[in-house]
Design a protein around this motif. Sequence first.
Motif, PDB file in Angstrom:
ATOM      1  N   SER A  51       0.853  -1.184   0.000  1.00 46.26           N
ATOM      2  CA  SER A  51       0.000   0.000   0.000  1.00 46.26           C
ATOM      3  C   SER A  51       0.891   1.236   0.000  1.00 46.26           C
ATOM      4  O   SER A  51       2.059   1.162   0.392  1.00 46.26           O
ATOM      5  CB  SER A  51      -0.926   0.015   1.217  1.00 46.26           C
ATOM      6  OG  SER A  51      -0.298   0.596   2.334  1.00 46.26           O
ATOM      7  N   ALA A  71      -8.653   3.697   4.180  1.00 44.31           N
ATOM      8  CA  ALA A  71      -8.163   2.367   3.770  1.00 44.31           C
ATOM      9  C   ALA A  71      -6.728   2.144   4.222  1.00 44.31           C
ATOM     10  O   ALA A  71      -5.985   1.380   3.605  1.00 44.31           O
ATOM     11  CB  ALA A  71      -8.266   2.229   2.259  1.00 44.31           C
ATOM     12  N   ASP A  73      -5.480   0.457   6.599  1.00 44.86           N
ATOM     13  CA  ASP A  73      -5.147  -0.920   6.994  1.00 44.86           C
ATOM     14  C   ASP A  73      -5.422  -1.925   5.885  1.00 44.86           C
ATOM     15  O   ASP A  73      -5.297  -3.131   6.099  1.00 44.86           O
ATOM     16  CB  ASP A  73      -5.935  -1.311   8.249  1.00 44.86           C
ATOM     17  CG  ASP A  73      -5.520  -0.504   9.476  1.00 44.86           C
ATOM     18  OD1 ASP A  73      -4.318  -0.206   9.595  1.00 44.86           O
ATOM     19  OD2 ASP A  73      -6.395  -0.180  10.299  1.00 44.86           O
ATOM     20  N   SER A  74      -5.803  -1.455   4.725  1.00 43.54           N
ATOM     21  CA  SER A  74      -6.143  -2.345   3.613  1.00 43.54           C
ATOM     22  C   SER A  74      -4.912  -2.704   2.789  1.00 43.54           C
ATOM     23  O   SER A  74      -3.902  -1.993   2.795  1.00 43.54           O
ATOM     24  CB  SER A  74      -7.180  -1.686   2.696  1.00 43.54           C
ATOM     25  OG  SER A  74      -8.345  -1.351   3.407  1.00 43.54           O
ATOM     26  N   THR A  75      -5.014  -3.825   2.079  1.00 39.43           N
ATOM     27  CA  THR A  75      -3.978  -4.232   1.131  1.00 39.43           C
ATOM     28  C   THR A  75      -4.350  -3.704  -0.249  1.00 39.43           C
ATOM     29  O   THR A  75      -5.381  -4.079  -0.809  1.00 39.43           O
ATOM     30  CB  THR A  75      -3.847  -5.764   1.093  1.00 39.43           C
ATOM     31  OG1 THR A  75      -3.451  -6.235   2.393  1.00 39.43           O
ATOM     32  CG2 THR A  75      -2.806  -6.188   0.069  1.00 39.43           C
ATOM     33  N   TRP A  76      -3.514  -2.833  -0.784  1.00 36.53           N
ATOM     34  CA  TRP A  76      -3.800  -2.209  -2.072  1.00 36.53           C
ATOM     35  C   TRP A  76      -3.268  -3.044  -3.227  1.00 36.53           C
ATOM     36  O   TRP A  76      -3.878  -3.105  -4.281  1.00 36.53           O
ATOM     37  CB  TRP A  76      -3.174  -0.815  -2.125  1.00 36.53           C
ATOM     38  CG  TRP A  76      -3.751   0.190  -1.178  1.00 36.53           C
ATOM     39  CD1 TRP A  76      -4.038  -0.006   0.151  1.00 36.53           C
ATOM     40  CD2 TRP A  76      -4.120   1.538  -1.456  1.00 36.53           C
ATOM     41  NE1 TRP A  76      -4.544   1.136   0.713  1.00 36.53           N
ATOM     42  CE2 TRP A  76      -4.600   2.110  -0.257  1.00 36.53           C
ATOM     43  CE3 TRP A  76      -4.066   2.330  -2.600  1.00 36.53           C
ATOM     44  CZ2 TRP A  76      -5.038   3.433  -0.171  1.00 36.53           C
ATOM     45  CZ3 TRP A  76      -4.499   3.654  -2.526  1.00 36.53           C
ATOM     46  CH2 TRP A  76      -4.989   4.188  -1.321  1.00 36.53           C
TER      47      TRP A  76
END
Length: 328
Positions: A51, A71, A73-76
Amino acid sequence: MLFIVLLLAIGTRLFLVEIYNIPSNSMKESLVNGDIILLSKLHYGPKLPDSPFKIPWVNFFVYMNDDARKAIDSTWWPYNRLKGLTQVKKNDVVIFNHPEDSKYSYVKRCIGLPGENIKIKKGEIYVNNSKYNDFVEIRYSYKVWHKNTTNSTTPLKAIKLIENTINNNKQDTLLLTHQQYKLLKKSDLIDSIKLLDYPIKISNNFSKNKDSIIMSTNFWGPFQVPQKGKSIKLTTENYILYEKILNVFEGKYLQKKDNRFYIDGVNSDNYRYKQNYYFMMGDNRHNSVDSRYWGFVPEQNIIGKAIFVLFSSKKGRINWNRFMKIIE
């Protein structure tokens, strides 16, 4: 010019080296609290960021965007790693993201490689049924009973033990190397000495089931370290350990119903792994939370190899004995 300097700074941290602070004594004597070490990302291949928040300096500007910040903590982007100079080897001191919380980085020694069988019996490690020979001085916790409490410090001074828990009692709990243990056992001032053992409860923190495996610091396994392209048979004894791996790192959904296993809803007791995993332990064996507690470390969590101690500082004072010390 400033832009070029910024690119070099970002490239160095992403692809070459990074500085890491040792926060505990779980790797003592190899590494101690206060060590500032240099880790190489070139050895195992630089892991590409998943990310924009993982890109130094860039993350600051991305954070300014409200939609992007939601976002954080999201995996991009999917996991990807550039080719390295070598692979993780046994006895390497490795820095990696914690398998249960990738926000935290840990440093441990690699004991088990992909495909190897690991067992701990009476504190001794066995890899593929052969005794593992420790590369460095390892520490264990012992309980010591003294014959004469007034002279209890004498045998400790004889073995140059710096840190202890003496309170002029009849017994002490001490962290000893094997050499210190042998010297202390020969002393005529102690009555007896016993290797301590601490229980370990292995559970899957990502699962709703309440099952667990009860083991200990001195008795663990045997379990096989997952290897890319190889399958492992699931059993009632090992499924908790592998459930976490399949559900979190392999993108599968493993369930157990009536002692039968289901992978993505299909009844199966075998699974072929998509990436390599490693078994990591601290050199301070009874003062280290490691693979015995939370299982194997996936390849995607590997950050780099610890190369040497730049310097060491404790309570504001430099320890010159550790300056530019090579990590073995």
